[in-house]
Design a protein around this motif. Structure first.
Motif, PDB file in Angstrom:
ATOM      1  N   SER A   1      26.603 -31.644 -33.116  1.00 34.99           N
ATOM      2  CA  SER A   1      27.554 -31.005 -34.172  1.00 34.99           C
ATOM      3  C   SER A   1      28.594 -31.954 -34.929  1.00 34.99           C
ATOM      4  N   LEU A   2      28.805 -32.392 -34.315  1.00 35.59           N
ATOM      5  CA  LEU A   2      30.111 -33.160 -35.175  1.00 35.59           C
ATOM      6  C   LEU A   2      29.385 -34.373 -36.115  1.00 35.59           C
ATOM      7  N   PHE A   3      27.956 -34.907 -35.536  1.00 34.14           N
ATOM      8  CA  PHE A   3      27.695 -35.468 -36.460  1.00 34.14           C
ATOM      9  C   PHE A   3      26.755 -34.544 -37.799  1.00 34.14           C
ATOM     10  N   ARG A   4      27.095 -33.574 -37.719  1.00 37.42           N
ATOM     11  CA  ARG A   4      26.206 -32.332 -38.660  1.00 37.42           C
ATOM     12  C   ARG A   4      26.633 -32.255 -39.111  1.00 37.42           C
TER      13      ARG A   4
ATOM     14  N   ASN B   1      17.951 -37.381 -29.614  1.00 42.35           N
ATOM     15  CA  ASN B   1      18.172 -35.750 -30.417  1.00 42.35           C
ATOM     16  C   ASN B   1      19.135 -35.412 -31.196  1.00 42.35           C
ATOM     17  N   ILE B   2      19.699 -36.144 -31.066  1.00 39.45           N
ATOM     18  CA  ILE B   2      21.031 -36.250 -32.384  1.00 39.45           C
ATOM     19  C   ILE B   2      20.460 -36.235 -33.674  1.00 39.45           C
ATOM     20  N   MET B   3      19.428 -37.034 -34.024  1.00 36.58           N
ATOM     21  CA  MET B   3      18.574 -37.449 -34.642  1.00 36.58           C
ATOM     22  C   MET B   3      17.782 -35.890 -35.374  1.00 36.58           C
ATOM     23  N   LEU B   4      17.284 -35.990 -34.413  1.00 28.43           N
ATOM     24  CA  LEU B   4      16.157 -34.950 -34.442  1.00 28.43           C
ATOM     25  C   LEU B   4      16.630 -33.462 -35.474  1.00 28.43           C
ATOM     26  N   GLY B   5      15.953 -33.360 -36.658  1.00 26.28           N
ATOM     27  CA  GLY B   5      16.209 -31.700 -37.091  1.00 26.28           C
ATOM     28  C   GLY B   5      17.343 -32.240 -38.632  1.00 26.28           C
ATOM     29  N   ALA B   6      18.350 -33.919 -38.144  1.00 27.18           N
ATOM     30  CA  ALA B   6      19.153 -33.986 -38.966  1.00 27.18           C
ATOM     31  C   ALA B   6      18.815 -34.662 -40.703  1.00 27.18           C
ATOM     32  N   GLU B   7      17.522 -34.959 -40.890  1.00 22.32           N
ATOM     33  CA  GLU B   7      17.474 -35.756 -41.543  1.00 22.32           C
ATOM     34  C   GLU B   7      16.254 -35.282 -41.875  1.00 22.32           C
ATOM     35  N   PRO B   8      15.545 -35.600 -43.268  1.00 26.61           N
ATOM     36  CA  PRO B   8      14.344 -34.492 -43.203  1.00 26.61           C
ATOM     37  C   PRO B   8      12.947 -36.217 -43.341  1.00 26.61           C
TER      38      PRO B   8
ATOM     39  N   GLN C   1      21.789 -46.649 -37.619  1.00 27.95           N
ATOM     40  CA  GLN C   1      22.359 -46.337 -39.115  1.00 27.95           C
ATOM     41  C   GLN C   1      23.203 -45.526 -38.357  1.00 27.95           C
ATOM     42  N   VAL C   2      21.941 -43.987 -37.846  1.00 22.66           N
ATOM     43  CA  VAL C   2      22.911 -43.273 -36.637  1.00 22.66           C
ATOM     44  C   VAL C   2      24.125 -43.915 -35.627  1.00 22.66           C
ATOM     45  N   ARG C   3      23.590 -44.553 -35.103  1.00 20.42           N
ATOM     46  CA  ARG C   3      24.062 -45.165 -34.290  1.00 20.42           C
ATOM     47  C   ARG C   3      25.191 -45.839 -34.657  1.00 20.42           C
ATOM     48  N   ALA C   4      25.938 -46.166 -36.036  1.00 19.85           N
ATOM     49  CA  ALA C   4      26.927 -46.958 -37.092  1.00 19.85           C
ATOM     50  C   ALA C   4      27.937 -45.609 -37.042  1.00 19.85           C
ATOM     51  N   VAL C   5      27.129 -44.920 -36.927  1.00 18.78           N
ATOM     52  CA  VAL C   5      27.975 -43.399 -37.415  1.00 18.78           C
ATOM     53  C   VAL C   5      28.665 -42.538 -36.136  1.00 18.78           C
ATOM     54  N   LEU C   6      27.650 -42.792 -35.260  1.00 14.88           N
ATOM     55  CA  LEU C   6      28.054 -41.959 -33.423  1.00 14.88           C
ATOM     56  C   LEU C   6      29.363 -42.807 -32.559  1.00 14.88           C
ATOM     57  N   GLU C   7      29.110 -44.244 -32.974  1.00 20.65           N
ATOM     58  CA  GLU C   7      30.295 -45.275 -32.199  1.00 20.65           C
ATOM     59  C   GLU C   7      31.242 -45.305 -32.243  1.00 20.65           C
ATOM     60  N   PRO C   8      31.495 -44.741 -33.643  1.00 20.35           N
ATOM     61  CA  PRO C   8      33.056 -44.621 -34.037  1.00 20.35           C
ATOM     62  C   PRO C   8      33.250 -43.129 -33.492  1.00 20.35           C
ATOM     63  N   LEU C   9      32.672 -42.110 -33.547  1.00 24.83           N
ATOM     64  CA  LEU C   9      32.288 -41.074 -33.443  1.00 24.83           C
ATOM     65  C   LEU C   9      33.408 -40.308 -32.169  1.00 24.83           C
ATOM     66  N   MET C  10      32.137 -41.750 -31.235  1.00 30.67           N
ATOM     67  CA  MET C  10      32.206 -41.028 -29.754  1.00 30.67           C
ATOM     68  C   MET C  10      34.041 -41.633 -29.806  1.00 30.67           C
TER      69      MET C  10
ATOM     70  N   LEU D   1      34.460 -38.192 -26.581  1.00 30.74           N
ATOM     71  CA  LEU D   1      32.949 -37.772 -26.090  1.00 30.74           C
ATOM     72  C   LEU D   1      31.362 -38.669 -26.557  1.00 30.74           C
ATOM     73  N   HIS D   2      31.948 -39.809 -25.025  1.00 25.08           N
ATOM     74  CA  HIS D   2      30.775 -40.855 -24.701  1.00 25.08           C
ATOM     75  C   HIS D   2      29.874 -40.378 -24.355  1.00 25.08           C
ATOM     76  N   VAL D   3      28.856 -40.362 -24.572  1.00 24.90           N
ATOM     77  CA  VAL D   3      27.128 -40.422 -24.431  1.00 24.90           C
ATOM     78  C   VAL D   3      26.453 -41.624 -24.262  1.00 24.90           C
ATOM     79  N   ARG D   4      25.437 -42.144 -23.005  1.00 24.29           N
ATOM     80  CA  ARG D   4      25.063 -42.694 -23.611  1.00 24.29           C
ATOM     81  C   ARG D   4      23.756 -42.734 -23.904  1.00 24.29           C
ATOM     82  N   LEU D   5      23.621 -43.277 -25.224  1.00 24.73           N
ATOM     83  CA  LEU D   5      22.586 -42.951 -26.679  1.00 24.73           C
ATOM     84  C   LEU D   5      21.365 -42.883 -26.197  1.00 24.73           C
ATOM     85  N   ASP D   6      20.971 -44.365 -25.522  1.00 21.89           N
ATOM     86  CA  ASP D   6      19.557 -45.290 -24.657  1.00 21.89           C
ATOM     87  C   ASP D   6      18.911 -44.017 -23.799  1.00 21.89           C
TER      88      ASP D   6
END
Length: 186
Positions: free
Chosen positions: A155-158, A100-107, A117-126, A131-136
């Protein structure tokens, strides 16, 4: 004091014959949390959609960092650093939180490398945001509070530096509400 990040100048929004917002003026400055209150049907959600490019004004101006939000679209608002979490979440229940985070974020994601790659950005952001979310997990399996955290994290990821939350506590328990306010204060 820095200038407003979002400024509405005499903004009106008509939907057919109905005037949803009439001549609104609003200034949102960095580092502040604002609440828009009013009765059902008063135009609160419409006002937020105007700020986030989800509804174009019929009259008046929406300015972001002093420049018009043009074109007044969600894509332009996201590009300009505005993220909106709608009252009714905009998530795909049959996809994982990560997808869901990836959907629409990159073409053009190259899966599965993109997930890493996205998980590597999200882990420190969480960790930084709280904002802890079970990504899988599938979104359909997440409780409502975690879905809301997912929307904010998306939103923060974007790159959002301005968050607009439409009725953020309407579906939360008192404990989830306190946790949300703690995240917002942080």
């Amino acid at each position: 004091m820095p200038g407003p990040v979002i400024k509405l100048v005499s903004v009106t929004r008509r939907i057919g014959e109905c005037v949803a917002v009439d001549g609104a003026d609003l200034e949102l400055v960095p580092g502040e949390i604002h609440a828009i209150i009013g009765e059902n049907g008063a135009g609160k959600s419409t006002l937020m959609k105007l700020c986030a490019g989800a509804a174009p004004p019929s009259a008046g101006s929406v300015l972001v960092d002093g420049a018009p939000l043009a074109p007044p679209t969600p894509a332009e608002a996201i590009r300009r650093g505005i993220g909106m979490v709608h009252q009714h979440f905009m998530l795909v229940d049959t996809l994982s939180a990560l997808d869901n985070i990836m959907l629409g974020a990159e073409p053009q994601w190259q899966l599965p490398a993109a997930r890493a790659q996205v998980r590597a950005v999200l882990e420190p952001l969480m960790k930084e945001s709280g904002l802890h979310v079970r990504l899988d997990e599938l979104v359909s399996e997440l409780p409502v509070g975690e879905r809301q955290r997912l929307e904010i994290l998306k939103s923060l990821f974007r790159g959002a530096r301005i968050l607009i939350l439409d009725e953020p506590t309407a579906v939360l328990t008192p404990q989830e509400t306190e946790a949300l306010f703690e995240v917002l204060r942080r």
